[in-house]
Design an enzyme around this catalytic site. Structure first.
Site, short mmCIF file in Angstrom:
data_model
loop_
_atom_site.label_atom_id
_atom_site.label_comp_id
_atom_site.label_asym_id
_atom_site.label_seq_id
_atom_site.Cartn_x
_atom_site.Cartn_y
_atom_site.Cartn_z
N GLY A 62 6.44 -5.22 -8.82
CA GLY A 62 7.64 -5.00 -8.04
C GLY A 62 8.89 -4.97 -8.88
O GLY A 62 9.85 -4.28 -8.54
N THR A 85 4.33 -1.32 -8.07
CA THR A 85 3.23 -0.47 -7.64
C THR A 85 3.49 1.00 -8.03
O THR A 85 4.58 1.52 -7.83
CB THR A 85 3.03 -0.58 -6.12
OG1 THR A 85 2.70 -1.92 -5.79
CG2 THR A 85 1.96 0.34 -5.61
N LEU A 112 11.73 -1.36 -0.10
CA LEU A 112 11.80 -0.27 -1.08
C LEU A 112 10.85 0.87 -0.74
O LEU A 112 11.21 2.04 -0.86
CB LEU A 112 11.50 -0.82 -2.48
CG LEU A 112 12.62 -1.68 -3.07
CD1 LEU A 112 12.09 -2.52 -4.22
CD2 LEU A 112 13.76 -0.80 -3.55
N GLY A 113 9.61 0.55 -0.38
CA GLY A 113 8.68 1.61 -0.01
C GLY A 113 8.01 2.31 -1.18
O GLY A 113 7.88 3.54 -1.19
N PHE A 114 7.57 1.51 -2.18
CA PHE A 114 6.84 2.07 -3.33
C PHE A 114 7.64 3.17 -4.03
O PHE A 114 7.10 4.22 -4.39
CB PHE A 114 5.48 2.64 -2.90
CG PHE A 114 4.42 1.61 -2.59
CD1 PHE A 114 4.63 0.25 -2.75
CD2 PHE A 114 3.18 2.02 -2.11
CE1 PHE A 114 3.65 -0.67 -2.45
CE2 PHE A 114 2.18 1.10 -1.81
CZ PHE A 114 2.42 -0.25 -1.98
N ASN A 138 -0.63 -2.29 -11.02
CA ASN A 138 -0.71 -2.41 -9.57
C ASN A 138 -0.67 -1.00 -8.99
O ASN A 138 0.29 -0.26 -9.19
CB ASN A 138 0.48 -3.24 -9.08
CG ASN A 138 0.44 -3.54 -7.60
OD1 ASN A 138 0.47 -2.64 -6.78
ND2 ASN A 138 0.41 -4.82 -7.26
N ASN A 169 -2.97 -2.76 -4.21
CA ASN A 169 -1.95 -3.31 -3.31
C ASN A 169 -2.10 -2.65 -1.94
O ASN A 169 -1.69 -1.52 -1.75
CB ASN A 169 -0.56 -3.06 -3.89
CG ASN A 169 0.55 -3.67 -3.04
OD1 ASN A 169 0.28 -4.31 -2.02
ND2 ASN A 169 1.78 -3.46 -3.45
N ASN A 174 6.10 -2.21 3.66
CA ASN A 174 7.12 -1.17 3.66
C ASN A 174 6.59 0.26 3.62
O ASN A 174 7.35 1.21 3.56
CB ASN A 174 8.09 -1.40 2.49
CG ASN A 174 8.76 -2.75 2.59
OD1 ASN A 174 9.21 -3.15 3.65
ND2 ASN A 174 8.82 -3.47 1.47
N THR A 175 5.26 0.42 3.62
CA THR A 175 4.63 1.72 3.76
C THR A 175 3.88 1.71 5.09
O THR A 175 2.91 0.95 5.24
CB THR A 175 3.66 2.02 2.61
OG1 THR A 175 4.40 2.08 1.38
CG2 THR A 175 2.94 3.34 2.83
N LYS A 214 -4.67 -7.44 -3.58
CA LYS A 214 -3.48 -8.18 -3.16
C LYS A 214 -3.34 -8.12 -1.65
O LYS A 214 -3.27 -7.04 -1.06
CB LYS A 214 -2.22 -7.62 -3.83
CG LYS A 214 -0.98 -8.48 -3.60
CD LYS A 214 0.15 -8.08 -4.53
CE LYS A 214 1.33 -9.03 -4.43
NZ LYS A 214 2.37 -8.73 -5.43
N THR A 244 4.81 -10.05 0.18
CA THR A 244 5.96 -10.52 0.95
C THR A 244 5.60 -10.69 2.42
O THR A 244 4.59 -10.18 2.89
CB THR A 244 7.14 -9.54 0.81
OG1 THR A 244 6.71 -8.25 1.28
CG2 THR A 244 7.60 -9.43 -0.63
N SER A 316 10.86 -12.95 -7.43
CA SER A 316 12.16 -13.09 -6.75
C SER A 316 12.94 -14.32 -7.21
O SER A 316 14.18 -14.28 -7.28
CB SER A 316 11.96 -13.14 -5.24
OG SER A 316 11.44 -11.91 -4.78
#
Length: 361
Positions: A62, A85, A112-114, A138, A169, A174-175, A214, A244, A316
């Site tokens: 990430g 990823t 973010l969405g990859f 990843n 992943n 987010n996808t 993951k 997350t 993070s």
């Protein structure tokens, strides 16, 4: 937090989170972030999935999505790092703004969405890295992919000669639809295809490369049962727990808590550790687990290990503590070995699994 880290945080926090992230990558590229060498401590060395890790702390996926600074990250004290990823084709990700700091909570929300530059760009960069650098890759699927399983297989084939391990992943929130791959039948199909590709590449190259899966923290007990059953039915090398969360329980920062996306940082520690322990109870002691979520100190890293992790990762919490954090954690783990009078940090593994696994999700 050191003076250097405090100063760096104040400077970066003048910018929006995504700009600050880009500046930190640029600083690592330019070599202006000083290395934080850690003292080699054989008590921290771990062999997991056939790989000898100098210490159990890794940088989670990430941060270095495009494999721009893996070796620079290792110089901060990490025992290993994970890029991505990465998806087969480049993609822009979701519209901005898409990263939010929850400063009162030492947390981050991202959607973010990859976003990444695709396989080809990452492959070139990884090909230039030292062969002994402990870098995992990843892999994910493009948002508009017509065959998501094929995208994961492509990741195995593309990076097989440069990856020390892979992470599939399937747990980013987010996808759209990606977490559906955690369902029993879908996961069976995914692992069958990915591990078949790995077996073919191993035959070709003569080199085994472990594959980890993951998973999300937002699972039911039944969902954990299904993942454990499928994981144990395949020659998978380990699990990474967790990605997350969609939960916003207990947050104090009201300004951004309502933003869509995955929450990470300190508030994720308890939830991810509970899921980790529950999964350790399900899979037994032989399947490696990497614990991720809210690791902010040597004590929280050690608690992940006590809950059942063999290795740990963070990301993070470094946003708030700065680049000296990995070195501080690794040195702190050595002090824990002194305090506990143990010959290896692995002696802690699973000693508090029941404490965490008995908590509700």
């Amino acid at each position: 937090m050191s003076f250097l880290s405090s100063l760096g945080r104040k400077g970066l926090f003048l910018f929006d989170p995504e700009t600050a992230h880009g500046l930190s990558i640029a600083a690592l590229k330019a070599g202006v972030v000083p290395a934080c060498p850690v003292k080699a401590d054989p008590r921290l060395a771990q062999t997991v999935a056939g790989i000898a890790f100098p210490n159990p702390l890794g940088m989670a996926a990430g941060y270095d999505k495009n494999a721009e600074v893996p070796e620079a990250l290792l110089r901060l004290g990490f025992g290993f790092t994970e890029v991505g990823t990465v998806t087969p084709r480049p993609q822009a990700g979701n519209p901005k703004p898409r990263i939010f700091r929850l400063i009162e909570d030492d947390a981050v929300i991202n959607r973010l969405g990859f976003n990444n530059e695709g396989h080809a760009a990452a492959l070139v960069r990884l090909g230039a890295c030292r062969r002994d650098a402990l870098i995992g890759v990843n892999i994910g699927a493009n948002k508009d992919s017509e065959d998501r399983i094929a995208d994961y297989v492509a990741g195995i084939r593309t990076f097989y000669d440069v990856a020390r391990y892979f992470t599939a992943n399937i747990s980013s929130p987010n996808t759209p639809g990606l977490r559906d791959l955690q369902a029993k039948e879908s996961l069976h199909a995914l692992l069958s295809a990915v591990l078949a590709a790995r077996a073919e590449e191993e035959t070709r190259s003569g080199r085994p490369v472990p594959v980890f899966l993951k998973i999300a923290p937002d699972l039911t007990e039944e969902g954990l049962d299904d993942i454990a059953e499928v994981a144990l039915a395949h020659p998978l090398d380990g699990l990474i727990v967790s990605n997350t969360t969609l939960s916003r329980k207990g947050l104090r920062d009201t300004r951004h808590a309502g933003e869509a996306g995955g929450l990470s940082g300190k508030p994720l520690f308890e939830k991810s550790t509970v899921v980790l322990a529950k999964m350790r109870r399900r899979v037994g002691g032989s399947l490696p687990i990497i614990g991720v979520g809210g690791v902010s100190s040597a004590e929280t890293a050690a608690e992940k290990i006590r809950a059942g992790a063999n290795l740990v990762q963070l990301y993070s919490c470094m946003v708030y503590a700065g680049p000296t954090l990995p070195g501080e954690i690794v040195n702190g783990l050595s002090r824990i070995c002194d305090r506990e009078q143990i010959a290896s940090i692995s002696a802690l593994c699973g000693t508090r699994t029941a404490h965490w696994a008995d908590r509700p999700l």
